[in-house]
Design an enzyme around this catalytic site. Structure first.
Site, mmCIF file in Angstrom:
data_model
loop_
_atom_site.group_PDB
_atom_site.id
_atom_site.type_symbol
_atom_site.label_atom_id
_atom_site.label_comp_id
_atom_site.label_asym_id
_atom_site.label_seq_id
_atom_site.Cartn_x
_atom_site.Cartn_y
_atom_site.Cartn_z
ATOM 1 C CD GLU A 81 -3.209 -0.733 0.520
ATOM 2 O OE1 GLU A 81 -3.287 0.338 -0.123
ATOM 3 O OE2 GLU A 81 -4.117 -1.570 0.562
ATOM 4 C CG HIS B 29 -6.125 -3.485 -5.872
ATOM 5 N ND1 HIS B 29 -6.758 -2.853 -4.833
ATOM 6 C CD2 HIS B 29 -6.671 -4.734 -5.916
ATOM 7 C CE1 HIS B 29 -7.640 -3.674 -4.281
ATOM 8 N NE2 HIS B 29 -7.593 -4.817 -4.931
#
Length: 161
Positions: free
Chosen positions: A90, A132
């Protein structure tokens, strides 16, 4: 040299062991401390192996060999469900989902060092470092249009699709 902060740990992972074949890049559109707290709150049921703050600090939230809950329903290049075989990273971001801001120079520097380390340890091919949005295009946009893939391509950490 890459320093890894282990101050935060997420309880959101499965104890089953994984063998990473992919790295999936994400972004958290929250202030860095809020993102870390969100990823480490059991009630949220999501996590990632690493979080890179906007100042370039790298946090290890879940051990690499554990199944973090970062990819959700996913499919790409014939592969289904990426949580069992991928490392999730992330990146802190102050934008909003679908309107992600750019990333800092410090984040890119830390990301390159982290990816080189992961790639070396697990023999992950550049074509297996993905977004993603690649594996869940109907529901995810991260790391977003402002992510500079050329930095990874120039460092042999990704390829142009």
């Amino acid at each position: 040299m890459l320093e890894i902060n282990k101050k935060y740990k997420s309880p959101n992972f499965a104890n089953e062991l994984i063998t990473p074949k992919y790295v999936v890049l994400h972004c958290m559109c929250l202030q860095d401390i809020e993102a870390l707290e969100f990823l480490c709150a059991e009630k949220n049921g999501v996590s990632a192996h690493y979080f890179i703050a906007r100042n370039g600090e790298v946090y290890n939230l879940v051990d690499d060999n554990k199944k973090a809950w970062h990819a959700g329903l996913s499919c790409w290049n014939g592969q289904l469900f990426f949580n069992p075989n991928s490392i999730g990273i992330e990146l802190g971001n102050t934008g909003s989902e679908g309107n992600e801001d750019g990333y800092t120079e410090q984040q890119y520097k830390a990301l390159v060092l982290l990816l080189k380390d992961i790639q070396k340890r697990y023999n992950i091919k550049p074509e297996n470092i993905i977004a993603h949005s690649d594996i869940a295009p109907e529901r995810k946009t991260d790391p977003g249009a402002n992510f500079d893939w050329n930095i990874l391509i120039e460092n042999d950490l990704s390829v142009c699709f």
